[in-house]
Scaffold this motif. Structure first.
Motif, PDB file in Angstrom:
ATOM      1  N   UNK A   1      12.886  40.525  32.414  1.00  0.00           N
ATOM      2  CA  UNK A   1      14.058  39.221  32.199  1.00  0.00           C
ATOM      3  C   UNK A   1      13.772  38.154  32.885  1.00  0.00           C
ATOM      4  N   UNK A   2      13.116  38.122  34.062  1.00  0.00           N
ATOM      5  CA  UNK A   2      12.460  36.892  34.880  1.00  0.00           C
ATOM      6  C   UNK A   2      11.539  36.104  33.999  1.00  0.00           C
ATOM      7  N   UNK A   3      10.461  36.675  33.570  1.00  0.00           N
ATOM      8  CA  UNK A   3       9.629  35.878  32.685  1.00  0.00           C
ATOM      9  C   UNK A   3      10.450  35.468  31.411  1.00  0.00           C
ATOM     10  N   UNK A   4      11.356  36.213  30.730  1.00  0.00           N
ATOM     11  CA  UNK A   4      11.841  35.560  29.562  1.00  0.00           C
ATOM     12  C   UNK A   4      12.764  34.233  30.073  1.00  0.00           C
ATOM     13  N   UNK A   5      13.533  34.323  31.074  1.00  0.00           N
ATOM     14  CA  UNK A   5      14.175  33.323  31.593  1.00  0.00           C
ATOM     15  C   UNK A   5      13.238  31.964  31.738  1.00  0.00           C
ATOM     16  N   UNK A   6      12.397  32.231  32.547  1.00  0.00           N
ATOM     17  CA  UNK A   6      11.645  31.033  32.778  1.00  0.00           C
ATOM     18  C   UNK A   6      11.038  30.610  31.534  1.00  0.00           C
ATOM     19  N   UNK A   7      10.622  31.239  30.628  1.00  0.00           N
ATOM     20  CA  UNK A   7       9.894  30.769  29.362  1.00  0.00           C
ATOM     21  C   UNK A   7      11.046  30.045  28.743  1.00  0.00           C
TER      22      UNK A   7
END
Length: 177
Positions: free
Chosen positions: A145-151
């Motif tokens: 989820x953290x990578x998704x939010x960052x993207x």
């Protein structure tokens, strides 16, 4: 003759949506109406809610942002009652749209959202919309989820660069071709 206040606020919203070829967010509509001091935030939200319930505008939610589209019924209703919006108010709306059109469009034309997919990872869906279609539509799977939010957070700043890279890469022949 002046329209009843709540009716007038509804007509203002319909008129704003008619003047642009893209959706407007709740924040964009609120900014204009509240800056002009036409009404309070809660009365404006009531007007928006009643327009949605009546099917005169359609709402889509993307990453906690509500975007509103004028429906065919809303367009017809505005056609019947637009004269109830005073000339000065129409001029205020026209001026606001003219001065802010590019910023308003860019705010809703560049969209990024994420969701948990069936494999338990996250899919990040990024779009750049132009007129009535998509200029770029990209979905990427990421493990957390953290990578998704960052993207999603970076998409707005980097989408032009990414679009140019994709176009250049796909249109350029390599030496082995």
């Amino acid at each position: 003759m002046m329209a009843e206040p709540l009716t007038l606020y509804k007509l203002i919203i319909l008129y704003m949506l008619k003047k642009v070829a893209f959706p407007l967010t709740n924040a964009q509509i609120s900014e204009f109406v509240l800056d002009q001091e036409y009404t309070t935030y809660f009365t404006l939200q009531q007007a928006i809610s009643e327009l949605v319930e009546a099917g005169l505008i359609r709402m889509e939610t993307i990453r906690n942002t509500s975007q509103y589209y004028l429906t065919e019924d809303g367009d017809m209703t505005l056609g019947y009652f637009s004269q109830k919006i005073s000339t000065p108010i129409r001029e205020d709306i026209d001026r606001y749209i003219q001065e802010n059109k590019m910023a308003l469009r860019n705010e809703v034309a560049i969209v990024a959202d994420y969701y948990k997919n069936t494999s338990g990872e996250y899919s990040v869906h990024c779009e750049v919309k132009e007129k009535k279609g998509d200029l770029l539509d990209l979905t990427i799977s990421v493990p957390d989820k953290e990578q998704a939010i960052a993207m999603c957070n970076h998409w707005g700043k980097r989408c032009q660069e990414i679009y140019e890279y994709v176009m250049r890469t796909l249109l350029t022949e390599t030496k082995s071709e």
